[in-house]
Design a protein around this motif. Structure first.
Motif, PDB file in Angstrom:
ATOM      1  N   SER A 150       0.849  -1.184   0.000  1.00  0.00           N
ATOM      2  CA  SER A 150       0.000   0.000   0.000  1.00  0.00           C
ATOM      3  C   SER A 150       0.883   1.232   0.000  1.00  0.00           C
ATOM      4  O   SER A 150       1.934   1.247   0.645  1.00  0.00           O
ATOM      5  N   VAL A 151       0.480   2.246  -0.735  1.00  0.00           N
ATOM      6  CA  VAL A 151       1.211   3.509  -0.760  1.00  0.00           C
ATOM      7  C   VAL A 151       0.247   4.625  -0.392  1.00  0.00           C
ATOM      8  O   VAL A 151      -0.947   4.545  -0.686  1.00  0.00           O
ATOM      9  N   GLY A 152       0.765   5.644   0.273  1.00  0.00           N
ATOM     10  CA  GLY A 152      -0.114   6.724   0.683  1.00  0.00           C
ATOM     11  C   GLY A 152       0.609   8.020   0.958  1.00  0.00           C
ATOM     12  O   GLY A 152       1.832   8.061   1.080  1.00  0.00           O
ATOM     13  N   VAL A 153      -0.187   9.080   1.047  1.00  0.00           N
ATOM     14  CA  VAL A 153       0.283  10.413   1.395  1.00  0.00           C
ATOM     15  C   VAL A 153      -0.628  10.916   2.495  1.00  0.00           C
ATOM     16  O   VAL A 153      -1.852  10.740   2.428  1.00  0.00           O
ATOM     17  N   GLY A 154      -0.056  11.536   3.516  1.00  0.00           N
ATOM     18  CA  GLY A 154      -0.849  12.037   4.621  1.00  0.00           C
ATOM     19  C   GLY A 154      -0.391  13.399   5.071  1.00  0.00           C
ATOM     20  O   GLY A 154       0.700  13.853   4.733  1.00  0.00           O
ATOM     21  N   VAL A 155      -1.251  14.061   5.834  1.00  0.00           N
ATOM     22  CA  VAL A 155      -0.930  15.369   6.398  1.00  0.00           C
ATOM     23  C   VAL A 155      -1.464  15.423   7.823  1.00  0.00           C
ATOM     24  O   VAL A 155      -2.534  14.895   8.114  1.00  0.00           O
ATOM     25  N   GLY A 156      -0.672  16.022   8.697  1.00  0.00           N
ATOM     26  CA  GLY A 156      -1.055  16.192  10.089  1.00  0.00           C
ATOM     27  C   GLY A 156      -0.403  17.443  10.630  1.00  0.00           C
ATOM     28  O   GLY A 156       0.152  18.245   9.870  1.00  0.00           O
ATOM     29  N   SER A 157      -0.431  17.609  11.926  1.00  0.00           N
ATOM     30  CA  SER A 157       0.133  18.818  12.528  1.00  0.00           C
ATOM     31  C   SER A 157       1.632  18.932  12.302  1.00  0.00           C
ATOM     32  O   SER A 157       2.190  20.020  12.371  1.00  0.00           O
ATOM     33  N   GLY A 158       2.313  17.828  11.989  1.00  0.00           N
ATOM     34  CA  GLY A 158       3.748  17.859  11.735  1.00  0.00           C
ATOM     35  C   GLY A 158       4.107  18.076  10.279  1.00  0.00           C
ATOM     36  O   GLY A 158       5.280  18.125   9.931  1.00  0.00           O
ATOM     37  N   GLY A 159       3.128  18.183   9.409  1.00  0.00           N
ATOM     38  CA  GLY A 159       3.397  18.405   7.991  1.00  0.00           C
ATOM     39  C   GLY A 159       2.955  17.249   7.126  1.00  0.00           C
ATOM     40  O   GLY A 159       2.136  16.435   7.521  1.00  0.00           O
ATOM     41  N   VAL A 160       3.538  17.177   5.938  1.00  0.00           N
ATOM     42  CA  VAL A 160       3.183  16.173   4.934  1.00  0.00           C
ATOM     43  C   VAL A 160       4.154  15.005   5.023  1.00  0.00           C
ATOM     44  O   VAL A 160       5.337  15.189   5.290  1.00  0.00           O
ATOM     45  N   SER A 161       3.657  13.792   4.764  1.00  0.00           N
ATOM     46  CA  SER A 161       4.511  12.618   4.733  1.00  0.00           C
ATOM     47  C   SER A 161       3.995  11.645   3.678  1.00  0.00           C
ATOM     48  O   SER A 161       2.849  11.732   3.241  1.00  0.00           O
ATOM     49  N   ALA A 162       4.853  10.718   3.268  1.00  0.00           N
ATOM     50  CA  ALA A 162       4.494   9.690   2.299  1.00  0.00           C
ATOM     51  C   ALA A 162       5.131   8.384   2.732  1.00  0.00           C
ATOM     52  O   ALA A 162       6.168   8.384   3.403  1.00  0.00           O
ATOM     53  N   GLY A 163       4.509   7.269   2.361  1.00  0.00           N
ATOM     54  CA  GLY A 163       5.085   6.003   2.780  1.00  0.00           C
ATOM     55  C   GLY A 163       4.515   4.814   2.052  1.00  0.00           C
ATOM     56  O   GLY A 163       3.610   4.928   1.228  1.00  0.00           O
ATOM     57  N   VAL A 164       5.087   3.662   2.378  1.00  0.00           N
ATOM     58  CA  VAL A 164       4.669   2.372   1.852  1.00  0.00           C
ATOM     59  C   VAL A 164       4.486   1.424   3.019  1.00  0.00           C
ATOM     60  O   VAL A 164       5.123   1.578   4.061  1.00  0.00           O
ATOM     61  N   GLY A 165       3.613   0.448   2.850  1.00  0.00           N
ATOM     62  CA  GLY A 165       3.402  -0.521   3.918  1.00  0.00           C
ATOM     63  C   GLY A 165       2.772  -1.781   3.387  1.00  0.00           C
ATOM     64  O   GLY A 165       2.301  -1.848   2.248  1.00  0.00           O
ATOM     65  N   THR A 166       2.768  -2.804   4.219  1.00  0.00           N
ATOM     66  CA  THR A 166       2.116  -4.066   3.913  1.00  0.00           C
ATOM     67  C   THR A 166       1.619  -4.641   5.224  1.00  0.00           C
ATOM     68  O   THR A 166       1.971  -4.152   6.304  1.00  0.00           O
ATOM     69  N   HIS A 167       0.800  -5.676   5.141  1.00  0.00           N
ATOM     70  CA  HIS A 167       0.291  -6.275   6.363  1.00  0.00           C
ATOM     71  C   HIS A 167       0.036  -7.762   6.175  1.00  0.00           C
ATOM     72  O   HIS A 167      -0.084  -8.255   5.061  1.00  0.00           O
ATOM     73  N   ALA A 168      -0.034  -8.441   7.307  1.00  0.00           N
ATOM     74  CA  ALA A 168      -0.446  -9.838   7.374  1.00  0.00           C
ATOM     75  C   ALA A 168      -1.449  -9.906   8.513  1.00  0.00           C
ATOM     76  O   ALA A 168      -1.087  -9.718   9.678  1.00  0.00           O
ATOM     77  N   GLY A 169      -2.708 -10.098   8.171  1.00  0.00           N
ATOM     78  CA  GLY A 169      -3.750 -10.073   9.198  1.00  0.00           C
ATOM     79  C   GLY A 169      -3.812  -8.696   9.821  1.00  0.00           C
ATOM     80  O   GLY A 169      -3.750  -7.682   9.117  1.00  0.00           O
ATOM     81  N   PRO A 170      -3.866  -8.620  11.140  1.00  0.00           N
ATOM     82  CA  PRO A 170      -3.984  -7.322  11.805  1.00  0.00           C
ATOM     83  C   PRO A 170      -2.657  -6.590  12.008  1.00  0.00           C
ATOM     84  O   PRO A 170      -2.631  -5.474  12.486  1.00  0.00           O
ATOM     85  N   VAL A 171      -1.536  -7.205  11.627  1.00  0.00           N
ATOM     86  CA  VAL A 171      -0.214  -6.612  11.858  1.00  0.00           C
ATOM     87  C   VAL A 171       0.285  -5.945  10.578  1.00  0.00           C
ATOM     88  O   VAL A 171       0.283  -6.561   9.510  1.00  0.00           O
ATOM     89  N   GLY A 172       0.702  -4.693  10.686  1.00  0.00           N
ATOM     90  CA  GLY A 172       1.220  -3.969   9.539  1.00  0.00           C
ATOM     91  C   GLY A 172       2.612  -3.433   9.796  1.00  0.00           C
ATOM     92  O   GLY A 172       2.972  -3.127  10.933  1.00  0.00           O
ATOM     93  N   VAL A 173       3.411  -3.332   8.749  1.00  0.00           N
ATOM     94  CA  VAL A 173       4.740  -2.747   8.815  1.00  0.00           C
ATOM     95  C   VAL A 173       4.893  -1.788   7.649  1.00  0.00           C
ATOM     96  O   VAL A 173       4.249  -1.947   6.611  1.00  0.00           O
TER      97      VAL A 173
END
Length: 141
Positions: A63-86
């Motif tokens: 999964s790839v995504g872009v987000g924004v919060g009080s600390g600014g903008v960020s982007a990342g990649v991740g994957t998961h197996a069941g309820p656990v994600g990295v």
């Protein structure tokens, strides 16, 4: 904070710049809501790191995504197996973080999901911190 969005049945870290990406955290919990829009998932979350919003999509098992919060903008990649994600993410200051979390979500109708999770993150590279070098060996020239 790590809010959970859904894209193609995959958990997607909607990156929380305030707590998850910008700083080393001992742990963070939060709740979030996501709504699919075509191939994307738009999410919003709130937790000890503040309020965050993001958009992401699944690309194969990643999964790839872009987000924004009080600390600014960020982007990342991740994957998961069941309820656990990295995952891994980078914020607008150039800090790279490794992230891990566990969470659950449930459908609330119309393709929308609501979930809760807990995760942790650590900064693995910060371009603003000088590299540490070992001291010279004693008695050497």
């Amino acid at each position: 904070m790590r809010a959970s969005a859904r894209a193609g049945g995959r958990s997607l870290p909607v990156l929380a710049a305030a707590g998850l990406v910008a700083a080393v955290l001992a742990g963070c919990a939060g709740v979030g809501l996501s709504v699919p829009v075509g191939p994307f998932s738009i999410g919003v979350g709130v937790g000890s790191g503040g309020v965050t919003a993001g958009v992401g999509t699944g690309v194969g098992p990643v999964s790839v995504g872009v987000g924004v919060g009080s600390g600014g903008v960020s982007a990342g990649v991740g994957t998961h197996a069941g309820p656990v994600g990295v995952g891994a993410s980078v914020n607008s200051s150039g800090q790279v973080s490794g992230n891990v979390g566990v969470g659950v979500s449930t459908s609330i109708g119309g393709g929308a999901r609501v979930g809760a999770g807990v995760g942790t993150s650590t900064v693995i590279y910060d371009p603003h911190v000088p590299e540490r070098r070992p001291p010279p060996a004693a008695g050497g020239n």
